[in-house]
Motif scaffolding. Structure first.
Motif, short mmCIF file in Angstrom:
data_model
loop_
_atom_site.label_atom_id
_atom_site.label_comp_id
_atom_site.label_asym_id
_atom_site.label_seq_id
_atom_site.Cartn_x
_atom_site.Cartn_y
_atom_site.Cartn_z
N PHE A 125 -43.89 12.98 117.26
CA PHE A 125 -44.95 13.99 117.27
C PHE A 125 -44.36 15.40 117.37
N LEU A 126 -43.46 15.59 118.31
CA LEU A 126 -42.89 16.92 118.55
C LEU A 126 -42.12 17.43 117.33
N SER A 127 -41.56 16.51 116.56
CA SER A 127 -40.78 16.89 115.39
C SER A 127 -41.61 17.66 114.37
N GLY A 128 -42.92 17.52 114.45
CA GLY A 128 -43.80 18.22 113.52
C GLY A 128 -44.21 19.61 113.98
N LEU A 129 -43.76 20.02 115.17
CA LEU A 129 -44.15 21.33 115.70
C LEU A 129 -43.13 22.38 115.29
N ARG A 130 -43.57 23.39 114.58
CA ARG A 130 -42.63 24.37 114.04
C ARG A 130 -42.02 25.27 115.11
N MET A 131 -42.65 25.36 116.29
CA MET A 131 -42.12 26.22 117.33
C MET A 131 -40.94 25.59 118.09
N ILE A 132 -40.67 24.30 117.82
CA ILE A 132 -39.49 23.64 118.39
C ILE A 132 -38.34 23.83 117.42
N GLU A 133 -37.29 24.50 117.86
CA GLU A 133 -36.17 24.82 116.98
C GLU A 133 -35.06 23.79 117.10
N THR A 134 -34.61 23.31 115.96
CA THR A 134 -33.41 22.48 115.87
C THR A 134 -32.61 22.97 114.67
N LEU A 178 -39.75 7.61 124.09
CA LEU A 178 -38.94 8.71 123.55
C LEU A 178 -39.18 8.85 122.05
N ALA A 179 -39.17 7.73 121.35
CA ALA A 179 -39.36 7.76 119.90
C ALA A 179 -40.75 8.27 119.54
N SER A 180 -41.76 7.74 120.21
CA SER A 180 -43.14 8.11 119.89
C SER A 180 -43.38 9.60 120.09
N GLU A 181 -42.92 10.13 121.22
CA GLU A 181 -43.15 11.54 121.51
C GLU A 181 -42.31 12.44 120.61
N ILE A 232 -35.25 14.61 117.62
CA ILE A 232 -36.04 15.45 116.72
C ILE A 232 -35.18 15.95 115.57
N ALA A 233 -33.94 16.36 115.87
CA ALA A 233 -33.04 16.83 114.82
C ALA A 233 -32.76 15.72 113.80
N ALA A 234 -32.59 14.48 114.28
CA ALA A 234 -32.35 13.36 113.37
C ALA A 234 -33.57 13.08 112.51
N GLN A 242 -33.80 23.76 110.96
CA GLN A 242 -34.43 22.64 110.28
C GLN A 242 -35.94 22.88 110.16
N GLN A 243 -36.52 22.30 109.12
CA GLN A 243 -37.96 22.40 108.94
C GLN A 243 -38.67 21.30 109.74
N PRO A 244 -39.88 21.58 110.22
CA PRO A 244 -40.62 20.54 110.95
C PRO A 244 -40.87 19.33 110.05
N TRP A 245 -40.91 18.18 110.66
CA TRP A 245 -41.22 16.94 109.92
C TRP A 245 -41.86 15.94 110.87
N ARG A 246 -42.98 15.38 110.48
CA ARG A 246 -43.63 14.35 111.29
C ARG A 246 -43.80 13.09 110.44
N PRO A 247 -43.25 11.97 110.86
CA PRO A 247 -43.44 10.72 110.11
C PRO A 247 -44.93 10.40 109.95
#
Length: 239
Positions: free
Chosen positions: A124-133, A118-121, A89-91, A141-146
């Motif tokens: 998705f999770l990378s776009g959730l702002r409540m997950i902190e990295t 792992l990649a697919s999930e 997610i951080a990457a 980091q700011q959320p980002w979803r491909p």
């Protein structure tokens, strides 16, 4: 650094074998491309993590990558869980790709199917702002979803949802594969013979690319699958 396309692979050389032509084609159109490898391939029979890293660097130069990194996850033993999702997610947030290419949804090597999930999930999770990295400086980091995620096809035959014409870029793709000198056929190597290191496997890789190309009426192609239908804006641009 924002990338247009980020390719993910469970092992160094996964991307080169299955999606290098697509990356080269994108780079020729001015797109920024990069690769994130999950593991160092330390369970491989031939070579070492150090030689594999040097080979990945050589392949990166051939492909003209804007970025490449290795997450250092355990080869053969990474899982699709929080511990292993967070570095990915951080990457994803670091490179902010519009398009992600990742492992086949199922394959001969169990790391490939796990890598796909792992990649697919993580995408998705990378776009959730409540997950902190956090970035390298410790800043949030700011959320980002491909925008979209595609799965390249590897050893097992899977019917592609679409095929990319890589005919012009086959020589570059093959050169990037051959950069992994310890992994593929080398008549002078003294290392143990493996599934990948026989001349038959090299012939298979070319045959697979020719088969995908044949499907769309070109010389060489790379096939991809996707979890939801591909949208088309202009039907007249399709091959």
């Amino acid at each position: 650094m924002k990338l247009d396309i980020l390719a993910l692979g469970s092992h160094p050389d996964d991307v080169e074998m299955s999606a290098a032509g697509t990356l080269l084609a994108a780079a020729a159109m001015g797109k920024k491309i990069g690769i994130v490898d999950f593991t160092r391939g330390e369970l491989g029979t031939r070579g070492t993590p150090a030689t594999r890293a040097a080979e990945a660097e050589a392949a990166s130069r051939i492909l003209g990558l804007s970025a490449r990194e290795n997450l250092g996850l355990p080869d053969g033993f990474f899982r699709n869980d929080r511990e292993h999702q967070l570095p990915l997610i951080a990457a994803l947030r670091r490179y902010q790709p519009d398009v992600v290419l990742c492992n086949a949804i199922h394959d001969r090597h169990p790391d490939h199917g796990r890598g796909a999930q792992l990649a697919s999930e993580a995408c998705f999770l990378s776009g959730l702002r409540m997950i902190e990295t956090f970035d390298a400086d410790g800043q949030p980091q700011q959320p980002w979803r491909p925008r979209t995620v595609y799965h390249y096809i590897q050893d097992r035959q899977i019917a592609p949802d679409f095929v990319v014409d890589i005919s012009e870029f086959w020589p570059g793709k093959w050169a990037s594969i051959q950069a992994y000198k310890t992994q593929f056929f080398d008549p002078n190597s003294q290392e143990p013979t493996t599934y990948l290191s026989t001349p038959v496997f090299s012939q298979f890789m070319e045959a697979r690319a020719r088969e995908f190309g044949h499907i769309i009426g070109v010389e060489f192609g790379e096939g991809f699958t996707r979890q939801r239908p591909v949208g088309v804006r202009d039907i007249t641009t399709l091959i």
